[in-house]
Design a protein around this motif. Structure first.
Motif, PDB file in Angstrom:
ATOM      1  N   ASN A 141       0.997  -1.316   0.009  1.00 28.02           N
ATOM      2  CA  ASN A 141      -0.115  -0.086   0.002  1.00 28.02           C
ATOM      3  C   ASN A 141       1.021   1.199  -0.014  1.00 28.02           C
ATOM      4  OD1 ASN A 141      -1.892   2.063   0.444  1.00 28.02           O
ATOM      5  ND2 ASN A 141      -2.906   0.787   1.960  1.00 28.02           N
ATOM      6  N   ALA A 142       1.480   1.598  -1.258  1.00 30.50           N
ATOM      7  CA  ALA A 142       2.531   2.709  -1.345  1.00 30.50           C
ATOM      8  C   ALA A 142       1.834   3.873  -0.802  1.00 30.50           C
ATOM      9  CB  ALA A 142       2.772   2.687  -2.850  1.00 30.50           C
ATOM     10  N   ASP A 143       0.649   4.298  -0.980  1.00 27.98           N
ATOM     11  CA  ASP A 143      -0.137   5.515  -0.569  1.00 27.98           C
ATOM     12  C   ASP A 143      -0.211   5.653   0.657  1.00 27.98           C
ATOM     13  OD1 ASP A 143      -0.507   5.966  -3.427  1.00 27.98           O
ATOM     14  OD2 ASP A 143      -2.563   5.240  -3.573  1.00 27.98           O
ATOM     15  N   ALA A 144      -0.685   4.675   1.560  1.00 26.67           N
ATOM     16  CA  ALA A 144      -0.814   4.764   2.905  1.00 26.67           C
ATOM     17  C   ALA A 144       0.747   5.007   3.364  1.00 26.67           C
ATOM     18  CB  ALA A 144      -1.207   3.444   3.543  1.00 26.67           C
ATOM     19  N   SER A 163       3.313   6.580   1.837  1.00 24.33           N
ATOM     20  CA  SER A 163       3.810   7.910   1.215  1.00 24.33           C
ATOM     21  C   SER A 163       3.463   8.675   2.345  1.00 24.33           C
ATOM     22  CB  SER A 163       3.518   8.046   0.020  1.00 24.33           C
ATOM     23  OG  SER A 163       4.117   7.020  -0.906  1.00 24.33           O
ATOM     24  N   GLU A 164       1.880   8.810   2.623  1.00 23.91           N
ATOM     25  CA  GLU A 164       0.989   9.900   3.346  1.00 23.91           C
ATOM     26  C   GLU A 164       2.025  10.010   4.688  1.00 23.91           C
ATOM     27  OE1 GLU A 164      -2.852   8.629   3.777  1.00 23.91           O
ATOM     28  OE2 GLU A 164      -3.107   8.918   1.737  1.00 23.91           O
ATOM     29  N   ARG A 187      11.303   5.822  -3.182  1.00 24.39           N
ATOM     30  CA  ARG A 187       9.719   5.511  -4.110  1.00 24.39           C
ATOM     31  C   ARG A 187       8.675   5.685  -3.041  1.00 24.39           C
ATOM     32  NH1 ARG A 187      10.834   2.884  -9.110  1.00 24.39           N
ATOM     33  NH2 ARG A 187       8.736   2.781  -9.393  1.00 24.39           N
ATOM     34  N   LEU A 188       8.792   5.504  -1.931  1.00 24.56           N
ATOM     35  CA  LEU A 188       7.913   5.365  -1.113  1.00 24.56           C
ATOM     36  C   LEU A 188       7.602   6.687  -0.045  1.00 24.56           C
ATOM     37  CD1 LEU A 188       7.940   1.635   0.293  1.00 24.56           C
ATOM     38  CD2 LEU A 188       6.283   2.584  -1.089  1.00 24.56           C
ATOM     39  N   ASP A 189       8.635   7.758  -0.595  1.00 26.92           N
ATOM     40  CA  ASP A 189       8.529   9.037   0.249  1.00 26.92           C
ATOM     41  C   ASP A 189       8.757   8.820   1.348  1.00 26.92           C
ATOM     42  OD1 ASP A 189       7.606  10.341  -2.445  1.00 26.92           O
ATOM     43  OD2 ASP A 189       5.594   9.604  -2.139  1.00 26.92           O
ATOM     44  N   GLU A 195       4.352  -0.755   5.719  1.00 31.45           N
ATOM     45  CA  GLU A 195       2.816  -0.841   5.342  1.00 31.45           C
ATOM     46  C   GLU A 195       2.003  -1.250   6.546  1.00 31.45           C
ATOM     47  OE1 GLU A 195       0.586  -3.226   1.955  1.00 31.45           O
ATOM     48  OE2 GLU A 195       0.999  -4.378   3.412  1.00 31.45           O
ATOM     49  N   GLU A 229      -0.801   1.161   8.192  1.00 35.64           N
ATOM     50  CA  GLU A 229      -2.044   0.881   8.165  1.00 35.64           C
ATOM     51  C   GLU A 229      -2.604   0.730   9.679  1.00 35.64           C
ATOM     52  OE1 GLU A 229      -2.345  -1.769   4.048  1.00 35.64           O
ATOM     53  OE2 GLU A 229      -2.511  -2.797   5.965  1.00 35.64           O
TER      54      GLU A 229
END
Length: 446
Positions: free
Chosen positions: A161-164, A166-167, A191-193, A346, A350
């Motif tokens: 869950n790259a978006d989670a 990165s946030e 890449r995962l910020d 991740e 999460e």
């Protein structure tokens, strides 16, 4: 036939003494004779690796097969590349976490899984017989180049869950141990910020900064840097990056068994149960966590190829060893340090909890280990069967008690027996360890 060259992870030995260019050449011929077609070849950052890789490539070409040279790459990256490419097999030149004078050569099947023990035995028979395929002058193979590291990193990013992550903008310290992870783990974090701090993230086969194995005593610098920069997490890899160990936000090392249990529990909760596969030497905390979450544990012999094989047969949702070698079957049936890093981030994102809080949920045990000389392994095993009739004899003898367990296991590579004892209290663990020592001495008459 007993295998003499192929151990639990391919062929290993001191480079240019036991593992020579001549042997590497014949191993290249062996894999091309058994798995003709396109073969991918990678290596770790050891000083001897280019020499041995060149010999393997020559052996493959001389047998009429083409090869893809992917250069310095983590073992799981080579395995993933084989899985998703047109390669019919793979070879990785690495001695993983062994001291710098060692090297090794390991074979990989078309699905990215390490050769099984049965396949290794077949390879050894071919090697010793020297009945290799030999191409004519106009049929020798060719060598191409490709970027397995890019393919591997993109494969990992697709399955988390790259978006989670990165946030959250996690602050991460990564110690690549001067190994192959230098080309992949920093890129994954970028890449995962993540805000990234690197230690020993340049390849150097002398391992100048620390010993390659990422155990607690070897990663003190990582622990100090995590505290100094107030990072959310620290991660350390071994030489070929198939393992990852972790440091929490307080700078404390989180034991490998706890990390295995934590991730196994997470997979049980995400999948509504399922099977987790792990060796008989794994801490009871893993079984406790899995069963509580509605899952089942299947124990195997020690060795990641065996774990991967049983995972495939049982359609397990997770597996691994208590040494930092976690296996994520949706990505690759192999120990995978890069995916471990991404999946732990991740989990933290999460669950919205720091690693120290997540680890608190795992039951605590005291684990003790020792080893004794054992030159008659058959006598030891027969004696153990008489002493412990109800033991699990999957690999040695594992005896479970209400308050702990004992494992007595002859080594597959050395004239010793290893004894593991674990209990909820240190006192009981010591008692079980002493019981194991007493039984071994009684059986062997020492």
């Amino acid at each position: 036939m007993e295998r003499s060259l192929f151990g639990t992870n391919g062929v290993r030995g001191i480079a240019n003494e036991e593992l020579t260019a001549e042997l590497a050449l014949d191993l290249g011929r062996t894999i091309a004779s058994l798995r003709p077609g396109l073969i991918a070849v990678g290596m770790d950052a050891r000083i001897s690796s280019p020499m041995l890789k060149s010999a393997v490539l020559a052996g493959i070409m001389s047998s009429g097969s083409d090869a893809v040279d992917v250069g310095i790459t983590p073992t799981p990256a080579l395995q993933y590349y084989v899985k998703v490419s047109k390669a019919n097999a793979g070879v990785i030149v690495t001695a993983s976490h062994n001291p710098r004078e060692y090297n090794g050569i390991k074979f990989v099947s078309h699905d990215g899984v390490e050769f099984s023990r049965e396949e290794d035995a077949e390879a050894e028979r071919t090697l010793l017989s020297k009945k290799f395929r030999r191409a004519g002058w106009n049929e020798v193979g060719r060598v191409f180049e490709d970027d397995a590291n890019r393919v591997y990193v993109e494969g990992i990013l697709e399955k988390v869950n790259a978006d989670a992550i990165s946030e959250k903008g996690f602050r991460v310290v990564v110690d690549c141990g001067n190994g192959a992870a230098s080309f992949t783990s920093p890129e994954i974090l970028k890449r995962l910020d993540c805000e990234m701090y690197t230690i020993n993230c340049y390849p150097d086969g002398r391992f100048p900064a620390r010993l390659s194995e990422p155990v607690e005593e070897n990663v003190k610098e990582l622990m100090d840097v995590v505290r100094a920069v107030k990072a959310d997490i620290g991660v350390a890899h071994d030489g070929d990056a198939d393992r990852a160990t972790f440091v929490d936000e307080k700078g404390n090392f989180v034991s490998e068994d706890v990390m295995l249990a934590l991730m196994a529990k997470h997979y049980m909760e995400k999948n509504g149960g399922g099977i987790v596969v792990t060796p008989v030497s794994t801490s009871k905390c893993v079984e406790d966590a899995v069963v509580e979450a509605g899952g089942e544990v299947i124990y195997t012999e020690v060795g990641s190829p065996v774990v991967a094989k049983v995972m495939k047969e049982t359609k397990a949702v997770f597996g691994g060893e208590g040494n930092g070698g976690l296996i994520f079957p949706e990505h690759l049936l192999a120990r995978d340090g890069g995916m471990s890093l991404a999946k732990v981030l991740e989990l933290m994102a999460e669950e919205n909890k720091p690693l120290s809080e997540l680890a608190k949920d795992i039951p605590r045990y005291f684990t003790l280990k020792t080893k004794v000389e054992c030159r008659d392994k058959k006598k030891l095993l027969e004696g153990l069967k008489a002493e412990f009739e109800d033991a699990n004899f999957t690999d040695g003898a594992r005896v479970d008690f209400e308050d702990g367990w004992l494992l007595i296991r002859p080594s597959g590579t050395e004239p010793i027996a290893r004894i593991f004892a674990e209990a909820r209290s240190e006192k009981r663990a010591k008692e079980l360890l002493e019981l194991g020592l007493e039984k071994v001495r009684k059986i062997l008459g020492s």
